[in-house]
Design a protein around this motif. Sequence first.
Motif, mmCIF file in Angstrom:
data_model
loop_
_atom_site.group_PDB
_atom_site.id
_atom_site.type_symbol
_atom_site.label_atom_id
_atom_site.label_comp_id
_atom_site.label_asym_id
_atom_site.label_seq_id
_atom_site.Cartn_x
_atom_site.Cartn_y
_atom_site.Cartn_z
ATOM 1 N N PHE A 45 -37.814 16.888 -35.815
ATOM 2 C CA PHE A 45 -36.836 16.516 -34.790
ATOM 3 C C PHE A 45 -35.673 15.742 -35.391
ATOM 4 O O PHE A 45 -34.512 16.033 -35.116
ATOM 5 N N VAL A 70 -37.655 15.032 -27.672
ATOM 6 C CA VAL A 70 -38.978 15.645 -27.675
ATOM 7 C C VAL A 70 -39.468 15.676 -26.231
ATOM 8 O O VAL A 70 -39.350 14.693 -25.502
ATOM 9 N N ASP A 71 -39.996 16.809 -25.808
ATOM 10 C CA ASP A 71 -40.534 16.956 -24.452
ATOM 11 C C ASP A 71 -41.995 16.532 -24.460
ATOM 12 O O ASP A 71 -42.896 17.348 -24.643
ATOM 13 N N TRP A 72 -42.225 15.234 -24.290
ATOM 14 C CA TRP A 72 -43.581 14.700 -24.349
ATOM 15 C C TRP A 72 -44.416 15.125 -23.150
ATOM 16 O O TRP A 72 -45.638 15.183 -23.234
ATOM 17 N N SER A 87 -44.539 18.159 -21.769
ATOM 18 C CA SER A 87 -45.181 19.429 -22.141
ATOM 19 C C SER A 87 -46.279 19.199 -23.165
ATOM 20 O O SER A 87 -47.343 19.811 -23.087
ATOM 21 N N ALA A 88 -46.018 18.303 -24.098
ATOM 22 C CA ALA A 88 -47.019 18.018 -25.123
ATOM 23 C C ALA A 88 -48.296 17.488 -24.482
ATOM 24 O O ALA A 88 -49.402 17.891 -24.846
ATOM 25 N N THR A 91 -49.753 20.620 -22.121
ATOM 26 C CA THR A 91 -50.186 21.867 -22.764
ATOM 27 C C THR A 91 -50.716 21.681 -24.179
ATOM 28 O O THR A 91 -51.324 22.591 -24.733
ATOM 29 N N VAL A 126 -48.736 21.470 -26.616
ATOM 30 C CA VAL A 126 -47.694 22.056 -27.456
ATOM 31 C C VAL A 126 -46.454 21.160 -27.370
ATOM 32 O O VAL A 126 -45.962 20.879 -26.284
ATOM 33 N N VAL A 127 -45.990 20.712 -28.514
ATOM 34 C CA VAL A 127 -44.794 19.870 -28.549
ATOM 35 C C VAL A 127 -43.569 20.776 -28.539
ATOM 36 O O VAL A 127 -43.449 21.679 -29.365
ATOM 37 N N LEU A 128 -42.666 20.534 -27.593
ATOM 38 C CA LEU A 128 -41.420 21.290 -27.497
ATOM 39 C C LEU A 128 -40.241 20.349 -27.719
ATOM 40 O O LEU A 128 -40.325 19.165 -27.429
ATOM 41 N N ILE A 129 -39.166 20.901 -28.230
ATOM 42 C CA ILE A 129 -37.937 20.135 -28.397
ATOM 43 C C ILE A 129 -36.993 20.534 -27.269
ATOM 44 O O ILE A 129 -36.661 21.717 -27.117
ATOM 45 N N GLU A 130 -36.573 19.561 -26.497
ATOM 46 C CA GLU A 130 -35.644 19.775 -25.387
ATOM 47 C C GLU A 130 -34.233 19.701 -25.941
ATOM 48 O O GLU A 130 -33.812 18.670 -26.472
#
Length: 57
Positions: free
Chosen positions: A2, A21-23, A25-26, A29, A31-35
Amino acid sequence: MFGDLRVVLAAVGVKLPSLAVDWTSAGTTGVVLIELGAAAPAEVAKLVDALRKGARA
């Protein structure tokens, strides 16, 4: 990763003010996603230009 993204974007003059970081979703799910968030059209144009230059390299 990131932090690297923010540094690379800054190096080509792109600032995505909502980059985070989209905590949520992490946590939901696993799964860590970057917003990437919202960006002004001028910033998006700079990002597209940088991607095009990179694709040609």
